[in-house]
Scaffold this motif. Sequence first.
Motif, PDB file in Angstrom:
ATOM      1  N   ALA A 212       0.831  -1.214   0.000  1.00  0.00           N
ATOM      2  CA  ALA A 212       0.000   0.000   0.000  1.00  0.00           C
ATOM      3  C   ALA A 212       0.861   1.259   0.000  1.00  0.00           C
ATOM      4  O   ALA A 212       0.549   2.250  -0.692  1.00  0.00           O
ATOM      5  N   LEU A 213       1.945   1.243   0.752  1.00  0.00           N
ATOM      6  CA  LEU A 213       2.847   2.390   0.781  1.00  0.00           C
ATOM      7  C   LEU A 213       3.492   2.615  -0.579  1.00  0.00           C
ATOM      8  O   LEU A 213       3.706   3.756  -1.014  1.00  0.00           O
ATOM      9  N   GLY A 214       3.816   1.506  -1.266  1.00  0.00           N
ATOM     10  CA  GLY A 214       4.401   1.626  -2.587  1.00  0.00           C
ATOM     11  C   GLY A 214       3.487   2.337  -3.565  1.00  0.00           C
ATOM     12  O   GLY A 214       3.950   3.025  -4.493  1.00  0.00           O
ATOM     13  N   GLU A 215       2.169   2.161  -3.405  1.00  0.00           N
ATOM     14  CA  GLU A 215       1.219   2.862  -4.267  1.00  0.00           C
ATOM     15  C   GLU A 215       1.023   4.310  -3.806  1.00  0.00           C
ATOM     16  O   GLU A 215       0.944   5.243  -4.621  1.00  0.00           O
ATOM     17  N   ALA A 216       0.967   4.533  -2.484  1.00  0.00           N
ATOM     18  CA  ALA A 216       0.684   5.874  -1.944  1.00  0.00           C
ATOM     19  C   ALA A 216       1.833   6.844  -2.182  1.00  0.00           C
ATOM     20  O   ALA A 216       1.607   8.053  -2.371  1.00  0.00           O
ATOM     21  N   LEU A 217       3.086   6.354  -2.191  1.00  0.00           N
ATOM     22  CA  LEU A 217       4.220   7.272  -2.282  1.00  0.00           C
ATOM     23  C   LEU A 217       4.276   8.021  -3.606  1.00  0.00           C
ATOM     24  O   LEU A 217       4.974   9.041  -3.749  1.00  0.00           O
ATOM     25  N   LEU A 218       3.517   7.540  -4.609  1.00  0.00           N
ATOM     26  CA  LEU A 218       3.488   8.242  -5.897  1.00  0.00           C
ATOM     27  C   LEU A 218       2.886   9.641  -5.756  1.00  0.00           C
ATOM     28  O   LEU A 218       3.158  10.535  -6.571  1.00  0.00           O
ATOM     29  N   ASP A 219       2.043   9.824  -4.696  1.00  0.00           N
ATOM     30  CA  ASP A 219       1.384  11.112  -4.478  1.00  0.00           C
ATOM     31  C   ASP A 219       2.091  11.962  -3.423  1.00  0.00           C
ATOM     32  O   ASP A 219       1.611  13.054  -3.100  1.00  0.00           O
ATOM     33  N   PHE A 220       3.200  11.424  -2.838  1.00  0.00           N
ATOM     34  CA  PHE A 220       3.905  12.190  -1.813  1.00  0.00           C
ATOM     35  C   PHE A 220       4.696  13.342  -2.464  1.00  0.00           C
ATOM     36  O   PHE A 220       5.280  13.180  -3.557  1.00  0.00           O
ATOM     37  N   HIS A 221       4.725  14.492  -1.722  1.00  0.00           N
ATOM     38  CA  HIS A 221       5.528  15.620  -2.183  1.00  0.00           C
ATOM     39  C   HIS A 221       6.582  16.012  -1.155  1.00  0.00           C
ATOM     40  O   HIS A 221       7.494  16.761  -1.505  1.00  0.00           O
ATOM     41  N   SER A 222       6.451  15.496   0.080  1.00  0.00           N
ATOM     42  CA  SER A 222       7.403  15.848   1.136  1.00  0.00           C
ATOM     43  C   SER A 222       7.460  14.741   2.159  1.00  0.00           C
ATOM     44  O   SER A 222       6.621  13.827   2.172  1.00  0.00           O
ATOM     45  N   VAL A 223       8.443  14.868   3.055  1.00  0.00           N
ATOM     46  CA  VAL A 223       8.578  13.881   4.125  1.00  0.00           C
ATOM     47  C   VAL A 223       7.361  13.935   5.039  1.00  0.00           C
ATOM     48  O   VAL A 223       6.968  12.914   5.622  1.00  0.00           O
ATOM     49  N   GLU A 224       6.733  15.114   5.145  1.00  0.00           N
ATOM     50  CA  GLU A 224       5.548  15.237   5.988  1.00  0.00           C
ATOM     51  C   GLU A 224       4.408  14.346   5.473  1.00  0.00           C
ATOM     52  O   GLU A 224       3.638  13.796   6.262  1.00  0.00           O
ATOM     53  N   ASP A 225       4.297  14.206   4.150  1.00  0.00           N
ATOM     54  CA  ASP A 225       3.275  13.301   3.598  1.00  0.00           C
ATOM     55  C   ASP A 225       3.533  11.853   4.043  1.00  0.00           C
ATOM     56  O   ASP A 225       2.598  11.110   4.375  1.00  0.00           O
ATOM     57  N   LEU A 226       4.802  11.453   4.031  1.00  0.00           N
ATOM     58  CA  LEU A 226       5.151  10.103   4.494  1.00  0.00           C
ATOM     59  C   LEU A 226       4.844   9.935   5.966  1.00  0.00           C
ATOM     60  O   LEU A 226       4.275   8.913   6.388  1.00  0.00           O
ATOM     61  N   THR A 227       5.195  10.950   6.778  1.00  0.00           N
ATOM     62  CA  THR A 227       4.951  10.875   8.220  1.00  0.00           C
ATOM     63  C   THR A 227       3.455  10.782   8.504  1.00  0.00           C
ATOM     64  O   THR A 227       3.016   9.993   9.365  1.00  0.00           O
ATOM     65  N   ALA A 228       2.656  11.561   7.761  1.00  0.00           N
ATOM     66  CA  ALA A 228       1.212  11.531   7.975  1.00  0.00           C
ATOM     67  C   ALA A 228       0.637  10.166   7.587  1.00  0.00           C
ATOM     68  O   ALA A 228      -0.260   9.644   8.257  1.00  0.00           O
ATOM     69  N   TRP A 229       1.153   9.585   6.494  1.00  0.00           N
ATOM     70  CA  TRP A 229       0.660   8.239   6.065  1.00  0.00           C
ATOM     71  C   TRP A 229       0.960   7.186   7.102  1.00  0.00           C
ATOM     72  O   TRP A 229       0.118   6.340   7.429  1.00  0.00           O
ATOM     73  N   LEU A 230       2.174   7.208   7.646  1.00  0.00           N
ATOM     74  CA  LEU A 230       2.577   6.233   8.680  1.00  0.00           C
ATOM     75  C   LEU A 230       1.751   6.393   9.954  1.00  0.00           C
ATOM     76  O   LEU A 230       1.452   5.413  10.631  1.00  0.00           O
ATOM     77  N   ALA A 231       1.377   7.621  10.260  1.00  0.00           N
ATOM     78  CA  ALA A 231       0.593   7.866  11.476  1.00  0.00           C
ATOM     79  C   ALA A 231      -0.797   7.264  11.367  1.00  0.00           C
ATOM     80  O   ALA A 231      -1.436   6.943  12.392  1.00  0.00           O
TER      81      ALA A 231
END
Length: 302
Positions: free
Chosen positions: A281-300
């Motif tokens: 799921a993360l592999g699909e979601a990271l295509l829409d990430f623009h910053s580390v904050e997007d990754l942190t929010a997804w993990l939360a």
Amino acid sequence: MAYDNICKYLAERFPEQFARWLMGEVAEPVQVLPTELSEEPMRADSVILLGLQQGILHLEFQTDPDPEIPFRMADYRLRLYRKYPQLSVRQVVIYLRKTRSQRVFQTFFRLERLSHEFEVVRLWECNLPARVDWPALLPFRVLSQVEDPGETLREVVAELERLPESSEQRELAAATAVLAGLALDRGLIRQIMRSLDMRESVIYQEWRAEALREGLEAGRKEGLQQGLQQGLQQGLQQGLQQGLQHGEATLVLRLLRRKLGSLDPALENQIWALPPSQLEALGEALLDFHSVEDLTAWLARR
């Protein structure tokens, strides 16, 4: 109780009948001699003294062919000579189960200038007496030269039922039941011999105890094998899962670094701990990430 042990028991209890069967008339008294032939532990199946100074009959019972038999017979003969030098010895190997092996025809041992001969009896070629006055041979009749072993077993049961002495009947019935297992199905044996009570016989008790020991040992081995197979299967499955998770995590981290740059070790540890489904799921979601904050929010949200 092993098949040859039953035969030893019968030869020790009825030595005169075995001697008469194999040698014809013999002088009395006929008695069983000690079967341990030297200080070293080597025991023959049956050693029978035939009358006064008439000689010795040495019997060996074999369920199946053994390449060591010729040497053993030569060895036994020398040991008998050492212990009874004044007596002649007649040696006979009795094979119980029918086979095509040529070993059952071998009657000699050769080693350089040493030469020794002995006799062999193949039960499936013998016509054994079917009379109650030869009770010691009744257990062997099913293995002898007969057209129908099942019908022969019925005849043996009828002869056993005529025996007047109950303890002898029980022991011979038990010996018959066990030896018949070399030629007949156990279910058929139980059906034919159900009229005979052999539960109190020595042979039956030892046979049951041995069967129980073999069953327990087989169960232990089967349980161990199943445990090993189950452990191997679980290990392989766990290894595959771990390999899949490691591969997914490595790929996702590589993509995240290319998209977002270097990551904090704490974030990488969180990603390493994700199961394969969440890594996918993360592999699909990271295509829409623009910053580390997007990754942190997804993990939360996990």
